[in-house]
Motif scaffolding. Sequence first.
Motif, mmCIF file in Angstrom:
data_model
loop_
_atom_site.group_PDB
_atom_site.id
_atom_site.type_symbol
_atom_site.label_atom_id
_atom_site.label_comp_id
_atom_site.label_asym_id
_atom_site.label_seq_id
_atom_site.Cartn_x
_atom_site.Cartn_y
_atom_site.Cartn_z
ATOM 1 N N LEU A 9 -30.481 33.574 28.483
ATOM 2 C CA LEU A 9 -31.223 34.043 27.320
ATOM 3 C C LEU A 9 -31.117 33.035 26.188
ATOM 4 C CD1 LEU A 9 -30.234 37.819 27.298
ATOM 5 C CD2 LEU A 9 -32.490 36.881 27.785
ATOM 6 N N ASP A 10 -29.927 32.462 25.998
ATOM 7 C CA ASP A 10 -29.720 31.489 24.945
ATOM 8 C C ASP A 10 -30.513 30.227 25.208
ATOM 9 O OD1 ASP A 10 -26.204 32.282 24.497
ATOM 10 O OD2 ASP A 10 -27.996 33.251 23.737
ATOM 11 N N VAL A 11 -30.510 29.791 26.462
ATOM 12 C CA VAL A 11 -31.180 28.538 26.799
ATOM 13 C C VAL A 11 -32.685 28.660 26.613
ATOM 14 C CG1 VAL A 11 -31.728 27.006 28.713
ATOM 15 C CG2 VAL A 11 -29.383 27.740 28.357
ATOM 16 N N ASN A 12 -33.263 29.732 27.105
ATOM 17 C CA ASN A 12 -34.721 29.860 27.127
ATOM 18 C C ASN A 12 -35.303 30.367 25.814
ATOM 19 O OD1 ASN A 12 -34.665 29.049 29.764
ATOM 20 N ND2 ASN A 12 -34.502 31.107 30.569
ATOM 21 N N LYS A 13 -34.442 30.925 24.927
ATOM 22 C CA LYS A 13 -34.918 31.444 23.648
ATOM 23 C C LYS A 13 -36.068 32.424 23.846
ATOM 24 C CE LYS A 13 -32.067 28.619 21.625
ATOM 25 N NZ LYS A 13 -30.801 29.076 21.097
ATOM 26 N N THR A 14 -35.858 33.436 24.677
ATOM 27 C CA THR A 14 -36.931 34.341 25.052
ATOM 28 C C THR A 14 -36.942 35.615 24.226
ATOM 29 O OG1 THR A 14 -35.460 35.188 26.779
ATOM 30 C CG2 THR A 14 -37.071 33.508 27.423
ATOM 31 N N LEU A 15 -36.504 35.585 22.979
ATOM 32 C CA LEU A 15 -36.526 36.782 22.147
ATOM 33 C C LEU A 15 -37.972 37.207 21.898
ATOM 34 C CD1 LEU A 15 -33.753 35.989 19.508
ATOM 35 C CD2 LEU A 15 -33.642 37.579 21.419
ATOM 36 N N PRO A 16 -38.297 38.482 22.140
ATOM 37 C CA PRO A 16 -39.672 38.937 21.946
ATOM 38 C C PRO A 16 -40.041 38.982 20.471
ATOM 39 C CG PRO A 16 -38.225 40.770 22.524
ATOM 40 C CD PRO A 16 -37.415 39.525 22.674
ATOM 41 N N LYS A 17 -41.337 38.878 20.188
ATOM 42 C CA LYS A 17 -41.835 38.913 18.810
ATOM 43 C C LYS A 17 -42.238 40.323 18.394
ATOM 44 C CE LYS A 17 -41.529 34.421 18.549
ATOM 45 N NZ LYS A 17 -40.485 33.767 17.738
ATOM 46 N N ASP A 18 -42.757 41.106 19.330
ATOM 47 C CA ASP A 18 -43.217 42.449 19.009
ATOM 48 C C ASP A 18 -42.027 43.355 18.664
ATOM 49 O OD1 ASP A 18 -45.528 44.496 19.169
ATOM 50 O OD2 ASP A 18 -43.930 45.407 20.383
ATOM 51 N N PRO A 19 -42.114 44.142 17.553
ATOM 52 C CA PRO A 19 -40.981 44.997 17.151
ATOM 53 C C PRO A 19 -40.554 45.975 18.239
ATOM 54 C CG PRO A 19 -42.558 44.809 15.363
ATOM 55 C CD PRO A 19 -43.187 44.161 16.549
ATOM 56 N N ASP A 21 -40.966 45.667 21.518
ATOM 57 C CA ASP A 21 -40.316 44.910 22.592
ATOM 58 C C ASP A 21 -38.917 44.472 22.167
ATOM 59 O OD1 ASP A 21 -42.557 45.205 24.138
ATOM 60 O OD2 ASP A 21 -43.388 43.234 23.656
ATOM 61 N N LEU A 22 -38.786 44.110 20.886
ATOM 62 C CA LEU A 22 -37.487 43.666 20.391
ATOM 63 C C LEU A 22 -36.474 44.800 20.426
ATOM 64 C CD1 LEU A 22 -35.881 41.342 19.193
ATOM 65 C CD2 LEU A 22 -36.656 42.029 16.927
ATOM 66 N N ARG A 23 -36.926 46.024 20.087
ATOM 67 C CA ARG A 23 -36.018 47.174 20.150
ATOM 68 C C ARG A 23 -35.573 47.430 21.585
ATOM 69 N NH1 ARG A 23 -39.079 49.158 15.634
ATOM 70 N NH2 ARG A 23 -40.734 49.894 17.003
ATOM 71 N N GLN A 24 -36.524 47.328 22.535
ATOM 72 C CA GLN A 24 -36.170 47.527 23.940
ATOM 73 C C GLN A 24 -35.204 46.440 24.416
ATOM 74 O OE1 GLN A 24 -39.744 47.770 26.274
ATOM 75 N NE2 GLN A 24 -40.568 49.532 25.158
ATOM 76 N N PHE A 25 -35.461 45.213 23.951
ATOM 77 C CA PHE A 25 -34.594 44.105 24.327
ATOM 78 C C PHE A 25 -33.180 44.315 23.783
ATOM 79 C CE2 PHE A 25 -33.021 39.720 23.552
ATOM 80 C CZ PHE A 25 -33.088 39.255 24.847
ATOM 81 N N THR A 26 -33.098 44.776 22.533
ATOM 82 C CA THR A 26 -31.787 45.032 21.929
ATOM 83 C C THR A 26 -31.069 46.153 22.671
ATOM 84 O OG1 THR A 26 -32.656 44.368 19.766
ATOM 85 C CG2 THR A 26 -30.592 45.619 19.784
ATOM 86 N N SER A 72 -15.217 37.217 30.502
ATOM 87 C CA SER A 72 -15.970 38.437 30.201
ATOM 88 C C SER A 72 -15.718 38.867 28.764
ATOM 89 C CB SER A 72 -15.566 39.554 31.169
ATOM 90 O OG SER A 72 -15.946 39.239 32.489
ATOM 91 N N GLU A 73 -14.473 38.787 28.329
ATOM 92 C CA GLU A 73 -14.143 39.183 26.957
ATOM 93 C C GLU A 73 -14.784 38.244 25.940
ATOM 94 O OE1 GLU A 73 -9.749 41.174 27.816
ATOM 95 O OE2 GLU A 73 -9.926 39.031 27.470
ATOM 96 N N ILE A 74 -14.830 36.948 26.268
ATOM 97 C CA ILE A 74 -15.478 35.989 25.369
ATOM 98 C C ILE A 74 -16.970 36.288 25.263
ATOM 99 C CG2 ILE A 74 -16.151 33.558 25.150
ATOM 100 C CD1 ILE A 74 -13.430 32.839 26.352
ATOM 101 N N ALA A 75 -17.617 36.597 26.388
ATOM 102 C CA ALA A 75 -19.059 36.883 26.382
ATOM 103 C C ALA A 75 -19.366 38.097 25.525
ATOM 104 C CB ALA A 75 -19.551 37.105 27.810
ATOM 105 N N VAL A 76 -18.542 39.146 25.630
ATOM 106 C CA VAL A 76 -18.771 40.346 24.818
ATOM 107 C C VAL A 76 -18.591 40.023 23.344
ATOM 108 C CG1 VAL A 76 -17.838 42.615 24.248
ATOM 109 C CG2 VAL A 76 -18.195 41.997 26.625
ATOM 110 N N ALA A 77 -17.545 39.271 22.995
ATOM 111 C CA ALA A 77 -17.300 38.927 21.595
ATOM 112 C C ALA A 77 -18.446 38.095 21.033
ATOM 113 C CB ALA A 77 -15.983 38.167 21.464
ATOM 114 N N LYS A 78 -18.971 37.166 21.837
ATOM 115 C CA LYS A 78 -20.074 36.323 21.376
ATOM 116 C C LYS A 78 -21.321 37.166 21.109
ATOM 117 C CE LYS A 78 -23.099 32.510 22.739
ATOM 118 N NZ LYS A 78 -23.433 31.519 23.788
ATOM 119 N N MET A 79 -21.675 38.039 22.064
ATOM 120 C CA MET A 79 -22.872 38.849 21.877
ATOM 121 C C MET A 79 -22.695 39.840 20.734
ATOM 122 S SD MET A 79 -25.945 39.274 22.577
ATOM 123 C CE MET A 79 -25.973 38.037 23.852
ATOM 124 N N THR A 80 -21.499 40.385 20.577
ATOM 125 C CA THR A 80 -21.240 41.301 19.455
ATOM 126 C C THR A 80 -21.453 40.585 18.129
ATOM 127 O OG1 THR A 80 -19.648 42.576 20.746
ATOM 128 C CG2 THR A 80 -19.493 42.745 18.371
#
Length: 457
Positions: A9-19, A21-26, A72-80
Amino acid sequence: MFCYRLAMLDVNKTLPKDPDDLRQFTAFLLAEVKSQAVLIEKLRHQLAGQRHHRFGASSESIEQLQLALENSEIAVAKMTAKLRLPDEDPKDKPKRRPIPDHIPRMEVELTTGDDDCAHCGGGLRRLGEDVTEELEYVPGRFIVNRIVRPRFACSSCEAFTQAALPSRPIERGRPGPGLLAHVLVNKYADHLPLYRQSSIFERDGIDIDRPTLADWVGKSTALLEPLADAIGRHVLAGQAIFADDTPVKMLAPGTGKTATARLWAYGRDERPWGSSVPPASWYQFSPDRKGQHPKDHLAKYQGWMHADGYAGFEDLYRSSDIREVACMAHVRRKFVDIHRAQGSAIADETIKRIAKLYAVEKEARGKSPQERAAHRQADAKPIFDDLEEWLHAQLPKISGKSPLAKAIRYALGRMPKARPYLNNGFLELDTDVTEQSLFQLFCGFGGFSRQASTIFA
């Protein structure tokens, strides 16, 4: 796996633009964080079981569980941190232990600098103070920064005033920037897992458990990500870049096996033609070597790219505004290997002719692009043309299935794609920029070889 999906997700920067879609993504990401929390508990349970039966389990198995849990703990902390989610419930978090008294304290008192009330001009009287203790690390020892912020009240209007707490890497966190840098360098440059760092700190009387260190690392990586993105933008702003990749071992927890992942390096270095633009290298990770990965990394790039003959780049050249520049160092390397193994006279002669091209480059280094192009046309082009013609003439004289024949065919296939450097002074003869950056990444830090470096998905 979870960490891998976040990385993609970080590499591709695929965050949606539509509100919507963004809520579903979150919501999806929140569900992933929760599922990862379940996995963390499962891994902790497995690790506890392995420790209980440690004499029946291999130390390697225990270490893999430790590392899987840590990542796994690092990944959760980063996303949080990236989603600005609240931290875990206090009952689930490790208890913050006091910093031992034997650690030296360095006290800094912060005041607003005003003697009079900003509201009415009355005199200020000191009521008390707030003290924040920050655990810091300077080379070789721990210290504690005691940040003292006196509270003042106006003697006339009773208004309160106090200096603001300085910006810190982790909001409401205890570690100072030097300590965070020390932990990150230990883990990623010197390949020292967090649970081992925790044991080392304990010898200094500092009780910091692995989950706490993992939380620090995750939040630090989220904090540093804009810097990495800025380096990527700087590299891809160049009119010519260098690309290369190298294999890295990737542990797949639970399987007991390793897979071969890739680390991609993209470089920009304009010093050979006198530019003052700072050189830089941008690194990206992928779990395999599919051509889609560089295609995603370079989706917005337009310009020249120095690279080897990797087939996965072909679609990139066909479907984008990226123009290929082949690497003569890769051509030369094949003949060097053959000469060492067989003592071939043809291979030896090819190496000598390529050396003449590099001699011209040495003379042109530091000159302007226009001067370099003119110098190459006058001195390098006759050597280049003669080498290509000579290789064509040697091919019918040897067995078509021999390693030398394969090397010649490879050279004849790559040389037309290396030819643009003769006309463009901002291009180079090889991809040594990225090869050196990868070598420094793996061997310059901690003396680890490429084979010894391991990434965990």
